[in-house]
Scaffold this motif. Structure first.
Motif, PDB file in Angstrom:
ATOM      1  N   LYS A   1       0.881  -1.227  -0.114  1.00 24.33           N
ATOM      2  CA  LYS A   1       0.111  -0.103  -0.193  1.00 24.33           C
ATOM      3  C   LYS A   1       0.854   1.086   0.062  1.00 24.33           C
ATOM      4  O   LYS A   1       0.616   2.259  -0.687  1.00 24.33           O
ATOM      5  CB  LYS A   1      -0.825  -0.024   1.233  1.00 24.33           C
ATOM      6  CG  LYS A   1      -1.915  -0.945   1.194  1.00 24.33           C
ATOM      7  CD  LYS A   1      -3.428  -0.971   0.393  1.00 24.33           C
ATOM      8  CE  LYS A   1      -4.373  -1.665   0.379  1.00 24.33           C
ATOM      9  NZ  LYS A   1      -5.309  -1.552  -0.325  1.00 24.33           N
ATOM     10  N   MET A   2       1.916   1.232   0.659  1.00 24.76           N
ATOM     11  CA  MET A   2       2.837   2.256   0.654  1.00 24.76           C
ATOM     12  C   MET A   2       3.383   2.525  -0.519  1.00 24.76           C
ATOM     13  O   MET A   2       3.659   3.814  -1.174  1.00 24.76           O
ATOM     14  CB  MET A   2       3.987   2.018   1.826  1.00 24.76           C
ATOM     15  CG  MET A   2       3.348   2.396   3.115  1.00 24.76           C
ATOM     16  SD  MET A   2       4.859   1.690   4.430  1.00 24.76           S
ATOM     17  CE  MET A   2       6.152   2.411   3.900  1.00 24.76           C
ATOM     18  N   VAL A   3       3.903   1.515  -1.168  1.00 25.79           N
ATOM     19  CA  VAL A   3       4.172   1.550  -2.616  1.00 25.79           C
ATOM     20  C   VAL A   3       3.514   2.244  -3.528  1.00 25.79           C
ATOM     21  O   VAL A   3       3.784   3.238  -4.370  1.00 25.79           O
ATOM     22  CB  VAL A   3       4.982   0.239  -2.950  1.00 25.79           C
ATOM     23  CG1 VAL A   3       5.571   0.134  -4.638  1.00 25.79           C
ATOM     24  CG2 VAL A   3       6.106  -0.049  -2.145  1.00 25.79           C
ATOM     25  N   ARG A   4       2.170   1.850  -3.563  1.00 26.66           N
ATOM     26  CA  ARG A   4       1.288   2.155  -4.245  1.00 26.66           C
ATOM     27  C   ARG A   4       0.988   3.643  -3.949  1.00 26.66           C
ATOM     28  O   ARG A   4       0.592   4.646  -5.014  1.00 26.66           O
ATOM     29  CB  ARG A   4      -0.148   1.421  -4.064  1.00 26.66           C
ATOM     30  CG  ARG A   4      -1.396   1.792  -4.965  1.00 26.66           C
ATOM     31  CD  ARG A   4      -2.630   0.900  -4.718  1.00 26.66           C
ATOM     32  NE  ARG A   4      -2.249  -0.516  -5.009  1.00 26.66           N
ATOM     33  CZ  ARG A   4      -3.205  -1.337  -4.758  1.00 26.66           C
ATOM     34  NH1 ARG A   4      -4.269  -0.999  -4.303  1.00 26.66           N
ATOM     35  NH2 ARG A   4      -2.789  -2.589  -4.893  1.00 26.66           N
ATOM     36  N   LEU A   5       1.009   4.268  -2.888  1.00 29.84           N
ATOM     37  CA  LEU A   5       0.815   5.303  -2.402  1.00 29.84           C
ATOM     38  C   LEU A   5       2.059   6.388  -3.130  1.00 29.84           C
ATOM     39  O   LEU A   5       1.738   7.530  -3.614  1.00 29.84           O
ATOM     40  CB  LEU A   5       0.680   5.768  -0.865  1.00 29.84           C
ATOM     41  CG  LEU A   5       1.136   7.126  -0.430  1.00 29.84           C
ATOM     42  CD1 LEU A   5       0.117   7.523   0.967  1.00 29.84           C
ATOM     43  CD2 LEU A   5       2.464   7.747  -0.027  1.00 29.84           C
ATOM     44  N   ILE A   6       3.279   5.963  -3.016  1.00 29.73           N
ATOM     45  CA  ILE A   6       4.491   6.640  -3.749  1.00 29.73           C
ATOM     46  C   ILE A   6       4.015   6.747  -5.349  1.00 29.73           C
ATOM     47  O   ILE A   6       4.316   7.600  -6.029  1.00 29.73           O
ATOM     48  CB  ILE A   6       5.515   5.984  -3.534  1.00 29.73           C
ATOM     49  CG1 ILE A   6       5.745   5.866  -1.990  1.00 29.73           C
ATOM     50  CG2 ILE A   6       6.639   6.369  -4.481  1.00 29.73           C
ATOM     51  CD1 ILE A   6       7.184   4.938  -1.493  1.00 29.73           C
ATOM     52  N   GLU A   7       3.750   5.605  -5.913  1.00 28.05           N
ATOM     53  CA  GLU A   7       3.415   5.573  -7.263  1.00 28.05           C
ATOM     54  C   GLU A   7       2.463   6.605  -7.755  1.00 28.05           C
ATOM     55  O   GLU A   7       2.537   7.264  -8.610  1.00 28.05           O
ATOM     56  CB  GLU A   7       2.923   4.168  -7.622  1.00 28.05           C
ATOM     57  CG  GLU A   7       2.966   3.730  -8.985  1.00 28.05           C
ATOM     58  CD  GLU A   7       2.910   2.318  -9.372  1.00 28.05           C
ATOM     59  OE1 GLU A   7       3.245   1.791 -10.587  1.00 28.05           O
ATOM     60  OE2 GLU A   7       2.250   1.580  -8.650  1.00 28.05           O
ATOM     61  N   ARG A   8       1.270   6.532  -7.007  1.00 28.67           N
ATOM     62  CA  ARG A   8       0.077   7.564  -7.293  1.00 28.67           C
ATOM     63  C   ARG A   8       0.213   8.926  -6.743  1.00 28.67           C
ATOM     64  O   ARG A   8      -0.608   9.554  -6.962  1.00 28.67           O
ATOM     65  CB  ARG A   8      -1.002   6.925  -6.788  1.00 28.67           C
ATOM     66  CG  ARG A   8      -1.327   5.597  -7.412  1.00 28.67           C
ATOM     67  CD  ARG A   8      -2.715   5.023  -7.062  1.00 28.67           C
ATOM     68  NE  ARG A   8      -3.364   3.708  -7.569  1.00 28.67           N
ATOM     69  CZ  ARG A   8      -4.167   2.953  -7.388  1.00 28.67           C
ATOM     70  NH1 ARG A   8      -5.120   3.119  -6.347  1.00 28.67           N
ATOM     71  NH2 ARG A   8      -4.362   1.697  -8.042  1.00 28.67           N
ATOM     72  N   LYS A   9       1.099   9.143  -6.064  1.00 27.09           N
ATOM     73  CA  LYS A   9       1.379  10.171  -5.120  1.00 27.09           C
ATOM     74  C   LYS A   9       0.191  10.696  -4.305  1.00 27.09           C
ATOM     75  O   LYS A   9      -0.134  11.806  -4.442  1.00 27.09           O
ATOM     76  CB  LYS A   9       1.891  11.530  -6.093  1.00 27.09           C
ATOM     77  CG  LYS A   9       3.301  11.245  -6.814  1.00 27.09           C
ATOM     78  CD  LYS A   9       3.591  12.553  -7.288  1.00 27.09           C
ATOM     79  CE  LYS A   9       4.981  12.404  -7.865  1.00 27.09           C
ATOM     80  NZ  LYS A   9       5.728  13.498  -8.438  1.00 27.09           N
ATOM     81  N   GLN A  10      -0.377   9.892  -3.523  1.00 30.98           N
ATOM     82  CA  GLN A  10      -1.540  10.137  -2.857  1.00 30.98           C
ATOM     83  C   GLN A  10      -0.906  10.685  -1.572  1.00 30.98           C
ATOM     84  O   GLN A  10      -0.033  10.744  -1.018  1.00 30.98           O
ATOM     85  CB  GLN A  10      -2.064   8.833  -2.115  1.00 30.98           C
ATOM     86  CG  GLN A  10      -2.771   8.004  -3.232  1.00 30.98           C
ATOM     87  CD  GLN A  10      -3.183   6.501  -2.805  1.00 30.98           C
ATOM     88  OE1 GLN A  10      -2.966   5.423  -2.995  1.00 30.98           O
ATOM     89  NE2 GLN A  10      -4.459   6.727  -1.915  1.00 30.98           N
ATOM     90  N   GLU A  11      -2.043  11.635  -0.947  1.00 30.84           N
ATOM     91  CA  GLU A  11      -1.368  12.440   0.388  1.00 30.84           C
ATOM     92  C   GLU A  11      -1.572  11.904   1.494  1.00 30.84           C
ATOM     93  O   GLU A  11      -0.968  12.073   2.480  1.00 30.84           O
ATOM     94  CB  GLU A  11      -2.000  14.050   0.187  1.00 30.84           C
ATOM     95  CG  GLU A  11      -1.820  14.535  -0.956  1.00 30.84           C
ATOM     96  CD  GLU A  11      -2.241  15.940  -0.976  1.00 30.84           C
ATOM     97  OE1 GLU A  11      -3.005  16.495  -0.184  1.00 30.84           O
ATOM     98  OE2 GLU A  11      -1.918  17.110  -1.574  1.00 30.84           O
ATOM     99  N   GLU A  12      -2.428  11.000   1.652  1.00 30.84           N
ATOM    100  CA  GLU A  12      -2.838   9.884   2.963  1.00 30.84           C
ATOM    101  C   GLU A  12      -3.477   8.545   2.621  1.00 30.84           C
ATOM    102  O   GLU A  12      -4.185   8.584   1.753  1.00 30.84           O
ATOM    103  CB  GLU A  12      -3.583  10.974   3.761  1.00 30.84           C
ATOM    104  CG  GLU A  12      -3.665  10.180   5.022  1.00 30.84           C
ATOM    105  CD  GLU A  12      -4.313  11.202   6.109  1.00 30.84           C
ATOM    106  OE1 GLU A  12      -5.281  10.805   7.097  1.00 30.84           O
ATOM    107  OE2 GLU A  12      -4.413  12.660   5.958  1.00 30.84           O
ATOM    108  N   ILE A  13      -2.797   7.825   3.264  1.00 31.62           N
ATOM    109  CA  ILE A  13      -3.780   6.449   3.459  1.00 31.62           C
ATOM    110  C   ILE A  13      -3.744   6.263   4.771  1.00 31.62           C
ATOM    111  O   ILE A  13      -3.024   6.250   5.918  1.00 31.62           O
ATOM    112  CB  ILE A  13      -3.118   5.502   2.645  1.00 31.62           C
ATOM    113  CG1 ILE A  13      -1.564   5.070   2.948  1.00 31.62           C
ATOM    114  CG2 ILE A  13      -3.300   5.529   1.151  1.00 31.62           C
ATOM    115  CD1 ILE A  13      -1.021   3.835   2.477  1.00 31.62           C
ATOM    116  N   ASN A  14      -5.080   5.495   5.319  1.00 33.75           N
ATOM    117  CA  ASN A  14      -5.402   5.093   6.560  1.00 33.75           C
ATOM    118  C   ASN A  14      -5.612   3.513   6.344  1.00 33.75           C
ATOM    119  O   ASN A  14      -6.500   3.141   5.584  1.00 33.75           O
ATOM    120  CB  ASN A  14      -6.468   5.807   7.292  1.00 33.75           C
ATOM    121  CG  ASN A  14      -6.174   7.124   7.428  1.00 33.75           C
ATOM    122  OD1 ASN A  14      -5.492   7.657   7.918  1.00 33.75           O
ATOM    123  ND2 ASN A  14      -7.191   8.042   6.518  1.00 33.75           N
TER     124      ASN A  14
END
Length: 257
Positions: free
Chosen positions: A214-227
Motif C-alpha cells: 500500500k505504501m508503494v502504491r501511495l508513492i506510485e500514485r502520489k496520494q497524500e494520505e492513506i489510513n
C-alpha cells in the motif's frame, strides 16, 4: 512510473521499511536503505535483486543524516522520494515510563523525521519536484491507554506533515502520510515484549506485506494520505467528528495493552 526513481528509506533494516525497499526494487526503483544496523541492512540486501544502496545512519544524529543524504546526492544526483519510516514504540503507563524515554522516543520518531526532511528538502526545492512520505500511525489520530509517549510522537509526525504539505503547495513536492494500525512486525518485540497486546488484537493485526505494498502504491500514485486497515479508517473519521463520544464508546475496546 517508479523506474529509476531514487527512494531513500529510513528504518529500512526490518519490517515494512525492508519490505517496501524490496517491492520498490521490483517496480524498477533504486531503494537506498538506511538504518543503524549494518548487519541487518546486509541481510535485507540479499533479498533485493535490483540496484540499491545501503547506508548505516542514525536519525538522531544530525551530522550522520547530513552525510548520508549528501552521499546519495553525490552518487545519484537527486533524491526523488524520502520515506521517513524510522521509529519505535513502548507500551507503558505514564507513571512507569521514565521522562528520558519520552524524550528519546520523540527524538527518534519525530525529530528523526524533521532532520531527514530538512536535509533533503533543499535539494527537492531546487529541482522543483519530489515526494516526502512520513509514516505516522493510527495512533496519530486515536489515542489509547498505555501509549502516551508513542501516541504523542505520531501526533507530532502527523501535524508536521499536514503543515509541511500546506507550506509546500505549488512547489512540485508532494507530502504524504501513512497511518497504519498494528502490523505484525518486530516493532512489537520492544513495544509489547509480553505478547499480551498482540494476542488481544490478533484478529485486527495486519500483515506487513499488505502495508508495504500500500505504501508503494501511495508513492506510485502520489496520494497524500492513506489510513489502514479500512475498518480503522472509518473509526478515525468517527473519532475526528465526535472525539469525546468516541472516547467513551471505545475505551474498553481500545484498551488492549
Amino acid at each position: 512510473m517508479l523506474k529509476d526513481k531514487v527512494v531513500v528509506i529510513t528504518g529500512a533494516s526490518s519490517g515494512i521499511g525492508a519490505l517496501a525497499a524490496r517491492f520498490l526494487s521490483e517496480q524498477g526503483a533504486i531503494p537506498v536503505l538506511m538504518a543503524r544496523s549494518e548487519e541487518r541492512l546486509h541481510s535485507i540486501s540479499t533479498q533485493i535483486s535490483g540496484p540499491h544502496k545501503l547506508i548505516v545512519m542514525d536519525v538522531t544524529q544530525t551530522q550522520q543524516v547530513e552525510q548520508a543524504m549528501d552521499q546519495v546526492i553525490e552518487q545519484y544526483g537527486r533524491i526523488d522520494v524520502l520515506l521517513n519510516n524510522a521509529g519505535y514504540g513502548k507500551f507503558e503507563s505514564i507513571l512507569d515510563m521514565p521522562v528520558d524515554e519520552f524524550s528519546e522516543m520523540m527524538n527518534v520518531n519525530y525529530m528523526g523525521t524533521v532532520r531527514c526532511t530538512k536535509v533533503v528538502l533543499p535539494y527537492m526545492l531546487e529541482r522543483g519536484e519530489g515526494h516526502i512520505v512520513n509514516v505516522a500511525s493510527m495512533a496519530a489520530k486515536i489515542g489509547t491507554a498505555q501509549s502516551t509517549s508513542y501516541t504523542a510522537t505520531k501526533h507530532a509526525v502527523y501535524g508536521f506533515s499536514n503543515s509541511l504539505r500546506q507550506e509546500l503547495r505549488g512547489s512540485g513536492i508532494t507530502v504524504s502520510t501513512v497511518n497504519p494500525g498494528p502490523i505484525d512486525t518486530p516493532f512489537f518485540e520492544l513495544a509489547d515484549p509480553s505478547g499480551k497486546y498482540v494476542s488481544n488484537i490478533s484478529w485486527f493485526i495486519m500483515k506487513p506485506e499488505l502495508v508495504a505494498r500500500k505504501m508503494v502504491r501511495l508513492i506510485e500514485r502520489k496520494q497524500e494520505e492513506i489510513n489502514l486497515p479500512r475498518l480503522a479508517a472509518i473509526g478515525m473519521r468517527f473519532y475526528q467528528l465526535f472525539p469525546r463520544l468516541a472516547d467513551k464508546l471505545t475505551y474498553k475496546m481500545m484498551n488492549k495493552k
